[in-house]
Scaffold this motif. Structure first.
Motif, PDB file in Angstrom:
ATOM      1  N   LYS A 151      46.971  38.110  34.944  1.00  0.00           N
ATOM      2  CA  LYS A 151      47.253  38.491  36.437  1.00  0.00           C
ATOM      3  C   LYS A 151      47.656  39.873  36.523  1.00  0.00           C
ATOM      4  CE  LYS A 151      49.164  36.019  39.946  1.00  0.00           C
ATOM      5  NZ  LYS A 151      49.891  34.707  40.631  1.00  0.00           N
ATOM      6  N   ILE A 204      34.959  27.082  43.900  1.00  0.00           N
ATOM      7  CA  ILE A 204      35.851  27.212  42.989  1.00  0.00           C
ATOM      8  C   ILE A 204      37.342  27.032  43.518  1.00  0.00           C
ATOM      9  CG2 ILE A 204      37.196  28.858  41.322  1.00  0.00           C
ATOM     10  CD1 ILE A 204      34.242  30.115  40.814  1.00  0.00           C
ATOM     11  N   GLU A 205      37.587  27.861  44.538  1.00  0.00           N
ATOM     12  CA  GLU A 205      38.989  27.855  45.153  1.00  0.00           C
ATOM     13  C   GLU A 205      39.343  26.634  46.298  1.00  0.00           C
ATOM     14  OE1 GLU A 205      41.696  30.191  44.999  1.00  0.00           O
ATOM     15  OE2 GLU A 205      40.860  30.989  43.265  1.00  0.00           O
ATOM     16  N   ASN A 226      43.537  26.938  49.279  1.00  0.00           N
ATOM     17  CA  ASN A 226      43.792  28.575  49.024  1.00  0.00           C
ATOM     18  C   ASN A 226      43.173  29.358  50.107  1.00  0.00           C
ATOM     19  OD1 ASN A 226      45.251  27.685  46.830  1.00  0.00           O
ATOM     20  ND2 ASN A 226      43.213  27.938  45.319  1.00  0.00           N
ATOM     21  N   PRO A 234      42.142  35.002  46.218  1.00  0.00           N
ATOM     22  CA  PRO A 234      42.056  33.794  45.173  1.00  0.00           C
ATOM     23  C   PRO A 234      43.310  33.583  44.417  1.00  0.00           C
ATOM     24  CG  PRO A 234      41.119  35.695  44.096  1.00  0.00           C
ATOM     25  CD  PRO A 234      41.538  36.194  45.648  1.00  0.00           C
ATOM     26  N   GLN A 235      43.641  32.149  44.132  1.00  0.00           N
ATOM     27  CA  GLN A 235      44.797  31.883  43.385  1.00  0.00           C
ATOM     28  C   GLN A 235      44.577  31.418  42.043  1.00  0.00           C
ATOM     29  OE1 GLN A 235      47.511  32.734  44.929  1.00  0.00           O
ATOM     30  NE2 GLN A 235      46.673  33.198  46.801  1.00  0.00           N
ATOM     31  N   THR A 236      43.297  30.597  41.943  1.00  0.00           N
ATOM     32  CA  THR A 236      43.024  29.799  40.732  1.00  0.00           C
ATOM     33  C   THR A 236      42.815  31.173  39.636  1.00  0.00           C
ATOM     34  OG1 THR A 236      40.848  29.673  41.193  1.00  0.00           O
ATOM     35  CG2 THR A 236      42.291  27.891  41.853  1.00  0.00           C
ATOM     36  N   PRO A 237      42.979  31.090  38.249  1.00  0.00           N
ATOM     37  CA  PRO A 237      42.507  31.545  37.361  1.00  0.00           C
ATOM     38  C   PRO A 237      40.992  32.047  37.448  1.00  0.00           C
ATOM     39  CG  PRO A 237      44.039  30.139  36.464  1.00  0.00           C
ATOM     40  CD  PRO A 237      43.894  29.818  37.666  1.00  0.00           C
ATOM     41  N   GLY A 263      38.896  31.805  40.071  1.00  0.00           N
ATOM     42  CA  GLY A 263      38.630  32.354  41.193  1.00  0.00           C
ATOM     43  C   GLY A 263      39.096  33.782  40.972  1.00  0.00           C
ATOM     44  N   GLN A 264      40.310  34.241  40.377  1.00  0.00           N
ATOM     45  CA  GLN A 264      40.699  35.446  39.987  1.00  0.00           C
ATOM     46  C   GLN A 264      39.608  36.448  39.166  1.00  0.00           C
ATOM     47  OE1 GLN A 264      44.966  35.285  39.196  1.00  0.00           O
ATOM     48  NE2 GLN A 264      45.204  35.403  41.482  1.00  0.00           N
TER      49      GLN A 264
END
Lengths: 273, 273, 273, 273
Positions: free
Chosen positions: A187, B175-176, B180, B206-209, B211-212
């Protein structure tokens, strides 16, 4: 001129209409196809909006299947009319054409696959052909050429940036810690990329003075090193431009090109120019 | 010299004052006009601020009508004094001049139209003429020329970016998902543009790994491809600059070009220039 | 060599120590001065942090007055030792030196004026002289020269951007309205600048589909036109670089410089080179 | 050929395998090492994610010590097989290799030191060697050269930016004050950097009209002066490119330079080259 069956003539005609854009019907076909692509892309987009799906879901569902039927017929016609179907099927356009119809059929079994219909938007690049914008494709190839020539430099640059954000992100993870949003190294690396590329969402932001100090350094770093890819592409493009510029002269004797603007003699055969 | 009626002389004088900036009155007129334009733009801006509208609404309303009256008189005077009124009315400045008075009258019937009065700000470009900054207009034309020459490349680039954000936006939507903030494909495309251009509002993030991770790729992509338009414009501008700088002089004796601006003799054959 | 009083010799010595950096004492003075400047800037910064002010307020207050006394003595010494005090007082460095002591005295009467002590940080540019980094000042003058040469183009560009954001901001004000944060035209223009320059705070963000569509356009516009100032400065700097490059040759006969790299004859006097 | 003990031969063989990449075993070693580095970096990253640490903490702990043991053995083998151990130990790669094992041992005594294991990621640059991408390293040296040549200009630029943000940050501190988030001068300077570099988190944003006005100026300034580092690096890179491309060949007969890479005859006098 050899004898051709009616079947052969139909196949040839189909090929002309579908693959070429010089005749009236060829141009008409391309324009209709483009409009269909744009409409189908818009339909997929609209379907993803909840309010619209609730109201016009049925219409959009039907529209989608009409587009899929159309594109399926077109795909089969392409395969049938072309001389080397396999070559077309494995070409860039061939794969894209297939990808633009497959998701609809897969969605019959797996829900959610419809979203991949948006891949149809890749087909929009056909627009350049329809409007006879060959010049545009030429420009595109200049861009592509400049990017290819600077590929090695770009990989080195991206690699360095990657290592940079891994280290900077970890440092921020150590400095700020989980309570300020830097809950894990991945992160924190994500945050470092957000900062270095000057995107700056603000969903995670440093709170401690030390963290803000390091963030300041990352920002100035990112602000500065953006000059590097720009410098790479620009100097490459300027070089390309020069080569194009000097390509207008050619030796009458040996036909060599790429002469210097001031050349009095051919650099290849030595004859006066 | 033909005989002119008093009416004709007045018309000529008006034309001189309004359209030219070389005489004292012409210059004075232009300065007064500019001040009026700036003030009218400020008035429209101020009127949109609630606190100011509540307090000074009346004054601003009156001011607005004074400006509109002024600009209306000026517009009619221009139409009257010019030899080819229709040519002026359809010219760039003519249309802008009309657009700067129309909204006030339309606002009599349709509320809210006043905001369009801000179009008056386009008239601010007259500033370049008043201060005899013809040199600035020359520079502007160099900029315009460079942009026009690289138009085709820019369209190809923007087109590619458009297709890119459509596909990347859709991928993020898949994905998200809606929970989100990626509630629809158009919204996800909007987010992709916000990210690719390194604007990064942070209203959607983005919140999901996964997505990030994809977001990281988009950011680095955006950070890198900004080099492309820059490279296009820069190489074009450098080319323009060179042509302007060098190609204007040539030796009468041997025809050599690319002389320095200060050259008195040809650098190739030594003959006087 | 004329007779000099003891007073005169002291004055000359002072001038040497303060204004020159070649002797041991001159260098020592400059280093001490620099350290004092850096410390005084840090002191002002620290004083603005509430927790530190509460704890160490007294020490910082004393430190500030010591620095002010020091800089006041230095300023008077400069005025006294220099031959043309007025010329120094009105020079760039003279004004900055005065500005770095004035706020402390003004703060005796007006509270809050202390913050202006931060102007002392401008004095940091003396660092370039101390470390004999004359080369750096040369580089700075190249930068300054490139910026000056492209001044006209930059003004035209900034002017166009200004008109652009006024119109785009107003359009967003009309589209989004007050309920989405676009409460007035000036605020909407502020938002348009935030977006066009790709800063993107996210304190105000469009909510309606139409607003987000227009925002998308503004972002891509901002992403693209950043190429323009870059192109201006780069091509100017490349040009400057070339002039510097070609300055190495000079005519033995007439001493003219700035010859083309391929020159066989002097462009000024026509003699062979 | 001198007589070598078995010990000597083993040492030589080890050196060949570890330091060279031309033989089969040398290449195999490098690939295995690279995979180990990548895996160890991923392990450290994963361990920082709370959910993963809770579930797979034990496995990751063991994996980490295996990697540390591996890298320790490798480090000792390098020191042992190389002729000048001290030179290797103080070289860039030597320091990095040490830094990649030290934190694990330090973490035995000081908790949290593990995070520094991420420094192992720097070792990833070995990737360029393994894949025989010497060409890439050549490109990297061009980049490095361009950056070094423009070092002085970049320092002047960063110094000016530093002074700029100190002054602008302080002005915002005076204008906005603590209630709008500008609680101290250092924090305001942090905000100024966030804005000037177009990052724009939005965690602090001006609220007063005057503050927003100044923020607008800072943004446009930041948008404009990004052109400066870009211009510096680009013009430097273009110069480098030209020198590499053109200045290497010259005619033996007339001495003319700037020949095309393909030239067989001099373009000026026509003599063979």
């Amino acid at each position: 001129m050899k004898h051709e069956s009616r079947y052969e003539r139909l196949r040839e005609k189909t090929h002309e209409v579908i693959f070429e854009a010089d005749t009236f019907w060829g141009k008409t076909f391309d324009v209709v196809l483009l409009v269909a692509i744009v409409l189908s892309v818009i339909a997929v987009m609209l379907e993803s909006v909840l309010e619209i799906r609730l109201k016009y879901g049925n219409i959009l569902f039907i529209a989608e299947w009409i587009f899929t039927a159309l594109f399926t017929v077109e795909y089969i016609a392409r395969l049938w009319s072309v001389n080397k179907p396999w070559k077309y099927a494995t070409s860039f356009y061939g794969v894209i054409d297939l990808l633009s119809i497959l998701p609809a059929f897969i969605a019959l079994f797996i829900s959610g696959a419809q979203a991949f219909l948006i891949l149809r938007s890749i087909r929009l690049i056909r627009v350049f052909r329809v409007f006879k914008l060959v010049r545009f494709l030429g420009e595109a190839s200049v861009l592509k050429e400049a990017l290819r020539a600077s590929r090695a430099k770009i990989i080195v640059f991206v690699g360095s940036v990657f290592i940079m954000v891994v280290i900077l992100g970890t440092m921020m993870y150590i400095i700020e810690g989980g309570e300020n949003g830097f809950t894990s190294i991945p992160k924190s690396i994500y945050w470092a990329v957000v900062t270095l590329t000057t995107v700056g969402y603000g969903d995670i932001a440093p709170q401690t003075p030390l963290g803000q100090g390091l963030a300041t350094l990352i920002m100035i770093l990112g602000y500065g090193i953006i000059a590097v890819p720009t410098g790479i592409v620009t100097s490459e493009m300027a070089k390309k431009g020069n080569i194009i510029h000097s390509n207008t002269r050619s030796c009458q004797h040996c036909g060599a090109e790429e002469h210097s603007d001031k050349a009095s003699y051919c650099y290849k055969c030595g004859s006066e120019m």
